[in-house]
Enzyme design. Structure first.
Site, PDB file in Angstrom:
ATOM      1  N   HIS A  77       0.668  -1.061  -0.210  1.00  0.00           N
ATOM      2  CA  HIS A  77       0.135  -0.044  -0.082  1.00  0.00           C
ATOM      3  C   HIS A  77       0.909   1.282  -0.091  1.00  0.00           C
ATOM      4  O   HIS A  77       0.440   2.179  -0.789  1.00  0.00           O
ATOM      5  CB  HIS A  77      -0.646   0.076   1.124  1.00  0.00           C
ATOM      6  CG  HIS A  77      -1.639   1.041   1.507  1.00  0.00           C
ATOM      7  ND1 HIS A  77      -1.529   2.295   2.107  1.00  0.00           N
ATOM      8  CD2 HIS A  77      -2.832   1.492   0.765  1.00  0.00           C
ATOM      9  CE1 HIS A  77      -2.188   3.252   2.107  1.00  0.00           C
ATOM     10  NE2 HIS A  77      -3.179   2.887   1.179  1.00  0.00           N
ATOM     11  N   CYS A 129      -1.934  -2.120 -15.847  1.00  0.00           N
ATOM     12  CA  CYS A 129      -2.202  -1.272 -14.953  1.00  0.00           C
ATOM     13  C   CYS A 129      -1.300  -1.676 -13.466  1.00  0.00           C
ATOM     14  O   CYS A 129      -1.458  -0.924 -12.706  1.00  0.00           O
ATOM     15  CB  CYS A 129      -3.415  -0.731 -14.547  1.00  0.00           C
ATOM     16  SG  CYS A 129      -4.610  -2.142 -14.071  1.00  0.00           S
TER      17      CYS A 129
HETATM   18  C1  PEP Z   1      -2.686  -5.232  -9.882  1.00  0.00           C
HETATM   19  O1  PEP Z   1      -3.170  -6.268  -9.196  1.00  0.00           O
HETATM   20  O2  PEP Z   1      -1.882  -5.252 -10.721  1.00  0.00           O
HETATM   21  C2  PEP Z   1      -3.510  -3.892  -9.818  1.00  0.00           C
HETATM   22  C3  PEP Z   1      -3.494  -2.972 -10.485  1.00  0.00           C
HETATM   23  O3  PEP Z   1      -4.422  -3.895  -8.730  1.00  0.00           O
HETATM   24  P1  PEP Z   1      -4.272  -3.615  -7.344  1.00  0.00           P
HETATM   25  O4  PEP Z   1      -2.751  -3.150  -7.104  1.00  0.00           O
HETATM   26  O5  PEP Z   1      -5.208  -2.347  -6.627  1.00  0.00           O
HETATM   27  O6  PEP Z   1      -4.586  -5.158  -6.577  1.00  0.00           O
END
Ligand code: PEP
Ligand code: MG
Length: 877
Positions: free
Chosen positions: A455, A832
């Site tokens: 986080h 992403c």
């Molecule tokens: C991922 O899992 O790559 C993603 C972009 O989502 P998060 O990091 O919010 O789980």
């Protein structure tokens, strides 16, 4: 025929960098173009790899070729190892394919022994020089080859200077140095129980092994990981006949750049010392003179050196970093390479080379290291101050930039202290979404736990704030507001400085300087945009992030994590009411309170992107992340919901999961509580309608993204809700609005059933944070605890959460594309996960044919440049 393991300088050239290493290839090239290079040979990088394959031994075949080349070198130079008339002395230096300044070992003056030193003293009429070379050699050989610490010898030198009442090494006489050489040999025998070797060949074999061994020393391993250099490359070894800069006042040695490596300004830049050897310039024992002063000392050699500089820069068409020696007024070139430079200098030099007609635009774009751009966009430590500082510890460089401030331990304190004008660094075991405001108020964030996708790391990168995560050496005592790091205790209010690029942690105050984007930045970025094929979007959750990303060139939003919008005090209360509801109606009532906030946020995101695509991901994290933790908050929620404190506590403990990352999250939440998706769809579509009405010339097509899908039917379940609600909203508004529904691909099962899912999806977006976690089975928050052992044991060389694992995770991505695209010709695909801003991962995304990458705002320029480089390098093939 046997493989060729050793090359004379005159047998190589600049294109043989992989085999001869950078230094070897350039020594060969300089030899070919007729520059004054002391001759020698290069033992290949393949020989280094073979050395490790043979259990850290140089095999007979390689040894045979080395011996052969010693004879050839003796013939070329007319000197002989151990000779009583004309003895050969050599330097032995490492040289990998990519330059690794100061990471590996060098030995000078090899070939000296008691007899040879006498010959040199007589022949040169300069016994002081001869003994100086010998004592240096014993010192270096003992340190590098036999690992007897340098400081043992430094102590003897210092004692000698005290005894003779002098301050500088150069004031010691031939007798003093002779005496020191004897003392050094005695120290060697005392430490190792054997005599210092006298046979030059034995010395050389020891030195070659030591250079091979240094490829695996701890600092080289760390440097390689930081700079993306594979262990498998190995280092070459260069054996070169010595030129002497320490034979008297008509001798000297120096290091120079053809342009200023800090600013990029054209003109000779460097340092020079008379009567010295190379390591004296680097070690700072004496203060060197400016290179321009060489013009007075050695006018002829300086004249020639200037010509050589021009020849080399024209030849390599790049700024050169050179080492040279002047022996009795004659110039010798010992090394040239493309010089390391600051990000600012890199941009200026690339643009100047285009303007000078030396490079094309494409070449200029290819010259810039995208990782360097970070330093242009974030505050950095004052270069002079950081040079003097020693890190106290190290974590992961999770979000670049530098921060200095007073230690605080809670997000609330960060906010309160910042409000009264204090600069703070927030130190936490780990951060959680509740900490966002406090994180924003801090100069930087330091966490004990968590990796590159934790986080703290993800949020800090989004905000462009410095973050060092996962410093497991910290012993944290949050309750008493203190922590220990490597023997030092920090209390609340103590100053700390952290570097989010290197992960270094420093005690006390180190001043920072603000980021400055040079004029050339825009030019290079324009060129990059001209050549890249990949689109570059941003991961942005707030209008401020979105605007920043837009300024930095984002062509849309690839990921808006909607849950980050829930932590505002008013919203979190409503969200908690939703979690603690017993019936659908109650939940809908709570969600209705949040809907207007979300709608307003989405509206601002659409506005910020000016009609370009915006992908909004529906609620993803497990619900326990949102529940209250303090007694006060629990009591407040109980009153609001008309429940007892015990009932609320029971609901909270009911949300506990043993493995929340693989638990009730992502689209699984919608399967249980469809009303959450209903509210989020309403918010997206209503916002889009409003913005579309206000901007008739935009063609707004909102993209709704469903997270954590692993099965077509589960995706379809959520999609059906979205489509029903969206169509109702559009019909109600009486407006024409298109929208897309797609999915994150972040579960291995989704990759291998992508042909089914693609039929129902308008787009795929690879969530490589979760995909990496699920493919390796490594927790993205805890892997940092054990990955170091994997690096130490050469199982993995890189953190797979920072640099895409192309072999495994990449193969799953490729599989998903190969299955998905034929099933849906219109399917568009992006990434992403955090890898979307990492240069080598961006290159991979280009290769497998993604349509775009999406990354945090401050990495947008990095991604634009890396995407252009991938396209340029492909077009050159
Ligand atoms: C991922 O899992 O790559 C993603 C972009 O989502 P998060 O990091 O919010 O789980
Ligand atoms: Mg994810």
């Amino acid at each position: 025929m046997a493989r060729k393991w050793v090359y004379l300088f005159k047998e190589g050239n600049a294109n043989m960098r992989e085999l001869l290493g950078g230094k070897g290839a350039n020594l060969a090239e300089m030899t070919n173009i007729g520059l004054p290079v002391p001759q020698g040979f290069t033992i290949t990088t393949e020989a280094c790899t073979q050395y490790y394959e043979d259990g850290r031994e140089i095999n007979d075949e390689i040894m045979g070729q080395i011996t052969e080349h010693i004879a050839k070198m003796e013939e070329i130079t007319g000197k002989k190892f151990g000779d009583k008339e004309n003895p050969l002395l050599v330097s032995v230096r490492s040289g990998a394919r990519a330059s690794m300044p100061g990471m590996m070992d060098t030995i000078l003056n090899l070939g000296l022994n008691e007899d040879v030193v006498g010959v040199l003293a007589d022949k040169s009429g300069n016994p002081r020089w001869a003994w100086d070379c010998y004592r240096r050699f014993i010192q270096m050989y003992s340190d590098v080859v036999m690992e007897v610490s340098k400081s043992e010898f430094e102590k003897l030198i210092d004692a000698k200077k005290v005894e003779k009442g002098v301050k500088q090494d150069v004031e010691l006489t031939a007798e003093d140095l002779h005496d020191l050489a004897e003392q050094f040999k005695a120290k060697y025998k005392e430490a190792l129980g054997q005599d210092f070797p006298t046979d030059p060949k034995e010395q050389l074999y020891g030195a070659i092994k030591a250079v091979f061994r240094s490829w695996d020393n701890p600092r080289a391993n760390v440097y390689r990981r930081d700079n993306d250099i594979p262990y498998s490359w190995g280092t070459a070894v260069n054996v070169q006949s010595m030129a002497f800069g320490n034979m008297g006042d008509d001798c000297g040695t120096g290091v120079a750049f053809t342009r200023d490596p800090a600013t990029g300004n054209k003109g000779l830049f460097g340092e020079f010392l008379t009567n010295a050897q190379g390591e004296d310039v680097v070690a700072g024992v004496r203060t060197p003179m400016k290179i321009s002063e060489m013009a007075d000392k050695f006018p002829e050699a300086f004249d020639e050196f200037q010509k050589v500089c021009k020849t080399l820069e024209d030849h390599y068409r790049d700024m050169q970093d050179m080492e040279f020696t002047v022996e009795h007024g004659k110039l010798y070139m010992l090394q040239t390479r493309n010089g390391k430079r600051t990000a600012q200098a890199a941009l200026k030099i690339a643009c100047d080379l285009v303007d000078e007609g030396m490079r094309s635009e494409k070449e200029a774009v290819a010259m810039i290291d995208p990782r360097n751009l970070d330093t242009l966009l974030h505050p950095q430590f004052d270069p002079a101050a950081i040079k003097k500082a020693t890190p106290l510890g190290k974590g992961l460089g999770a979000s670049p930039g530098a921060a200095c401030g007073k230690v605080v331990f809670t997000a609330d304190d960060a906010e309160a202290w910042a409000a009264r004008g204090e600069k703070v660094v927030l130190v936490r075991l780990e951060t959680s979404p509740e900490d966002i405001t406090g994180m924003k108020s801090s100069e930087g964030i330091l966490t004990v736990r968590g990796g590159m996708t934790s986080h703290a790391a993800v949020v800090a990168r989004g905000m462009g704030e410095c973050c060092v995560s996962g410093c497991g050496d910290i012993i944290m005592d949050e309750e008493n507001k203190k922590f220990d790091l490597n023997g030092k205790t920090f209390h609340e209010g103590d100053f700390i400085s952290i570097d989010g690029t290197t992960g270094n942690i420093y005690e006390g105050k180190i001043p920072t300087v603000d980021a400055s984007i040079a004029g050339e930045f825009g030019r290079i970025m324009d060129w990059a945009d001209k050549y890249r094929k990949l689109g570059v979007r941003t991961n942005a959750d707030t209008p401020t992030d979105a605007k920043k990303a837009r300024e930095l060139g984002a062509q849309g939003i690839g990921l808006c994590r909607t849950e980050h919008m829930f932590f505002d005090p008013e919203r979190i209360e409503a969200f908690r009411e939703m979690i603690c509801s017993d019936t659908v109606e109650e939940r809908e009532e709570a969600l209705a309170k949040i809907e207007p906030y979300q709608q307003e946020d989405f509206k601002q995101l659409f506005e910020a992107m000016e009609g370009d695509p915006v992908t909004i991901r529906f609620l993803d994290p497990p619900l326990h992340e949102f529940v209250p933790t303090t007694e006060d908050e629990i009591a407040k929620l109980a009153t609001k919901k008309g429940k007892t404190v015990e009932q609320i506590k029971a609901i909270i403990s009911g949300l506990h999961e043993f493995n929340p990352m693989m638990g009730h999250r992502g689209c699984r939440l919608t399967v249980t509580y469809p009303e959450i998706a209903v509210m989020q769809t309403q918010a997206v579509i209503r916002a889009a309608i409003e913005v579309q009405k206000a901007h008739a010339d935009w063609n707004l097509v909102p993209e709704i993204m469903i997270p954590l899908v692993g099965e077509l039917k589960e995706y379809k379940f959520v999609k059906d809700i979205v489509v029903k609600v969206a169509d109702e909203e559009i019909a109600k508004a009486g407006i024409k609005l298109e929208y897309e529904v797609g999915t994150m691909i972040e579960i291995p099962r989704a990759c291998i059933t992508a042909d089914e899912i693609a039929k129902e999806a308008d787009f795929f977006c690879f969530g490589t944070n979760d995909l990496t976690q699920m493919t390796f089975g490594f927790s993205r928050d805890d892997a940092g605890k054990f990955l170091n052992s994997y690096y130490d044991n050469k199982i993995y060389e890189q953190d797979p959460f920072a640099k895409l694992d192309q072999k495994g995770v990449g193969k799953l991505m490729d599989t998903a594309l190969k299955l998905g695209r034929p099933a849906n010709a219109k399917l568009h695909c992006g990434i992403c996960g955090e890898h979307g801003g990492d240069p080598s991962s961006v290159e991979f995304c280009h290769k497998i044919g993604l349509d775009y990458v999406s990354c945090s705002p401050f990495r947008v320029p990095v991604a634009r440049l890396a995407a252009a480089q991938a396209a340029i390098s492909e077009s050159c093939k």
